[in-house]
Design an enzyme around this catalytic site. Structure first.
Site, PDB file in Angstrom:
ATOM      1  N   HIS A  70       1.656   0.779  -1.619  1.00  0.00           N
ATOM      2  CA  HIS A  70       0.691   0.039  -2.450  1.00  0.00           C
ATOM      3  C   HIS A  70      -0.536   0.886  -2.766  1.00  0.00           C
ATOM      4  O   HIS A  70      -1.032   1.648  -1.934  1.00  0.00           O
ATOM      5  CB  HIS A  70       0.339  -1.308  -1.831  1.00  0.00           C
ATOM      6  CG  HIS A  70      -0.564  -1.291  -0.639  1.00  0.00           C
ATOM      7  ND1 HIS A  70      -1.939  -1.296  -0.749  1.00  0.00           N
ATOM      8  CD2 HIS A  70      -0.305  -1.325   0.693  1.00  0.00           C
ATOM      9  CE1 HIS A  70      -2.482  -1.337   0.450  1.00  0.00           C
ATOM     10  NE2 HIS A  70      -1.520  -1.339   1.349  1.00  0.00           N
ATOM     11  N   ASP A 182      -5.726   3.557   3.406  1.00  0.00           N
ATOM     12  CA  ASP A 182      -4.931   2.334   3.304  1.00  0.00           C
ATOM     13  C   ASP A 182      -5.072   1.806   1.876  1.00  0.00           C
ATOM     14  O   ASP A 182      -6.054   1.160   1.544  1.00  0.00           O
ATOM     15  CB  ASP A 182      -5.426   1.301   4.316  1.00  0.00           C
ATOM     16  CG  ASP A 182      -4.661   0.003   4.274  1.00  0.00           C
ATOM     17  OD1 ASP A 182      -3.610  -0.063   3.629  1.00  0.00           O
ATOM     18  OD2 ASP A 182      -5.127  -0.963   4.915  1.00  0.00           O
ATOM     19  N   GLU A 216      -1.110  -5.685  -2.729  1.00  0.00           N
ATOM     20  CA  GLU A 216      -0.601  -5.861  -1.371  1.00  0.00           C
ATOM     21  C   GLU A 216      -1.634  -6.513  -0.480  1.00  0.00           C
ATOM     22  O   GLU A 216      -1.294  -7.348   0.377  1.00  0.00           O
ATOM     23  CB  GLU A 216      -0.179  -4.492  -0.795  1.00  0.00           C
ATOM     24  CG  GLU A 216       0.549  -4.574   0.545  1.00  0.00           C
ATOM     25  CD  GLU A 216      -0.365  -4.545   1.762  1.00  0.00           C
ATOM     26  OE1 GLU A 216       0.143  -4.755   2.876  1.00  0.00           O
ATOM     27  OE2 GLU A 216      -1.593  -4.336   1.620  1.00  0.00           O
ATOM     28  N   GLU A 217      -2.896  -6.153  -0.656  1.00  0.00           N
ATOM     29  CA  GLU A 217      -3.941  -6.616   0.244  1.00  0.00           C
ATOM     30  C   GLU A 217      -4.200  -8.112   0.148  1.00  0.00           C
ATOM     31  O   GLU A 217      -4.852  -8.693   1.016  1.00  0.00           O
ATOM     32  CB  GLU A 217      -5.246  -5.851  -0.017  1.00  0.00           C
ATOM     33  CG  GLU A 217      -5.182  -4.359   0.276  1.00  0.00           C
ATOM     34  CD  GLU A 217      -5.076  -4.034   1.763  1.00  0.00           C
ATOM     35  OE1 GLU A 217      -5.060  -4.978   2.581  1.00  0.00           O
ATOM     36  OE2 GLU A 217      -5.005  -2.839   2.099  1.00  0.00           O
ATOM     37  N   ASP A 239       3.300   2.628   4.431  1.00  0.00           N
ATOM     38  CA  ASP A 239       1.947   2.099   4.572  1.00  0.00           C
ATOM     39  C   ASP A 239       1.233   2.919   5.648  1.00  0.00           C
ATOM     40  O   ASP A 239       1.682   4.015   5.998  1.00  0.00           O
ATOM     41  CB  ASP A 239       1.993   0.610   4.917  1.00  0.00           C
ATOM     42  CG  ASP A 239       0.805  -0.165   4.374  1.00  0.00           C
ATOM     43  OD1 ASP A 239      -0.348   0.222   4.668  1.00  0.00           O
ATOM     44  OD2 ASP A 239       1.004  -1.175   3.661  1.00  0.00           O
ATOM     45  N   HIS A 326      -9.335  -0.655   7.445  1.00  0.00           N
ATOM     46  CA  HIS A 326     -10.176  -1.616   6.715  1.00  0.00           C
ATOM     47  C   HIS A 326     -11.658  -1.408   7.004  1.00  0.00           C
ATOM     48  O   HIS A 326     -12.437  -2.366   7.065  1.00  0.00           O
ATOM     49  CB  HIS A 326      -9.756  -3.060   7.012  1.00  0.00           C
ATOM     50  CG  HIS A 326      -8.519  -3.478   6.290  1.00  0.00           C
ATOM     51  ND1 HIS A 326      -8.209  -4.794   6.026  1.00  0.00           N
ATOM     52  CD2 HIS A 326      -7.523  -2.746   5.743  1.00  0.00           C
ATOM     53  CE1 HIS A 326      -7.058  -4.855   5.367  1.00  0.00           C
ATOM     54  NE2 HIS A 326      -6.630  -3.614   5.184  1.00  0.00           N
TER      55      HIS A 326
END
Length: 359
Positions: A70, A182, A216-217, A239, A326
């Protein structure tokens, strides 16, 4: 005499993806990077209503192998402007609220970028109880240096997206930091895999479809629609995974994974056992180090959507070890990223006509 560390040159494709601002639903800049690096090497590249990029190599090949990483990231969505011109926002994706205040942000507007700073009351203005409390999202704002709502709305609009401004930087040898490894790392891995397969003299037996997935998130949305459209026999999601080689983490709960230890290869109900075994065989044959991750439920990745699309897809998951997921400064070892590319190239080349992962 100590051995001299070799210099490491980061791949420009990856750096450009990391520089791209692409929160979920606003992936335009990352799409452009994919279009520049992957599309010219593919036999075809399609786009869809969710913003996925779907590049195909060897369209007559069998089986159909889908590689998904992603390209979206976290962001702040402008929802309200008060009379003094301060912007209030909602979070896009799972942002740790403690990480929000005091950040430089770039807001994408119809007239270009607008710079801002995320604000909250200074610690000196908080009483004892407030100092212990993590501020709610509605207690924070973005300051763009204006004096009124009218002036603010001349520069930004409701629904504009903001991203934190923390760019790519090499820290030590091949260890690097950036805002959005990410999952720009995963998007790079699947795109670069297709590029290398396209450049080889011998094409794989499989049709290889590399997908930079959107959203995706906020619920693996791009992977859900892309998998339905591609209809693969076999798929690998790429990922990032939690490296646990830092203080204050209980390895009994989260496993033992380290930067520089190679790709994390997942095993569990979300993973097809035939695909898992072939990934390990390919890694062993090529001398690629790896770490095995066990997950007892559908993973928090595109793999959970891919596995149950249509009549089901033989699905694997390969992750790049990452510290501080994150947050504005995520850390990976670029050697692990390269090892993921090598593993996927080997896996694609290992597939034979008729392989489907049924067991």
């Amino acid at each position: 005499m100590p051995k001299k560390a070799r210099s490491f040159t980061p791949p420009q494709f990856l750096v450009d993806l990391l520089d791209a601002r692409s929160p979920s639903g606003y992936e335009t800049e990352a799409q452009a990077v994919w279009d520049a690096y992957v599309a010219p090497k593919a036999d075809s590249t399609a786009r869809d209503a969710l913003g996925n990029r779907i590049s195909t190599l060897n369209p007559e090949g069998d089986p159909v192998l889908m590689l998904a990483g992603h390209m979206d990231e976290l962001g702040l969505l402008v929802t309200y402007v008060n009379k003094e011109g301060f912007l209030y926002f909602a979070t896009v994706g799972g942002i740790d609220r403690v990480m929000i205040p005091g950040r430089r942000v770039a807001i994408q507007t119809k007239n270009g970028l607008v710079r801002g700073v995320t604000g909250k009351r200074a610690v000196h203005l908080l009483d004892g109880d407030d100092r212990k409390r993590v501020p709610e999202v509605h207690d924070m704002w973005i300051d763009i240096g204006v004096g009124s709502r009218k002036e603010a709305l001349e520069r930004v609009s409701i629904g504009d997206i903001a991203t934190v401004e923390h760019g790519f930087e090499l820290m030590n040898k091949s260890v690097a930091l950036a805002r959005a490894f990410d999952n720009k790392a995963g998007a790079y891995v699947v795109g670069e895999t297709l590029v290398r397969l396209a450049s080889a003299r011998k094409k794989p037996a499989a049709r290889v479809v590399a997908v930079a997935t959107a959203q995706e998130e906020i619920g693996v949305r791009g992977a859900t629609t892309a998998t339905f459209g591609v209809n693969p026999h076999i798929a690998i999601a790429v990922d990032v995974g939690h490296a646990t080689d830092h203080p204050d983490v209980d390895k009994r709960r989260f496993g033992d994974f380290r930067l520089g230890g190679g790709p994390m290869i997942c095993r569990g109900p979300n993973i097809n056992p035939w695909v898992f075994d072939l990934l390990l065989t390919c890694a062993d044959r090529a001398g690629i180090p790896y770490q095995i991750e066990a997950d007892p439920r559908p993973t928090g990745t595109d793999a959970r959507a891919i596995q149950i699309a249509r009549a089901g897809v033989a699905t694997g998951l390969v992750s790049v070890p990452l510290r501080y997921m994150h947050t504005p400064c995520e850390i990976v070892d670029l050697e692990d990223v390269e090892a993921c590319v090598q593993l996927l190239v080997e896996f694609a080349r290992a597939l034979k006509h008729g392989d489907n992962g049924h067991w």
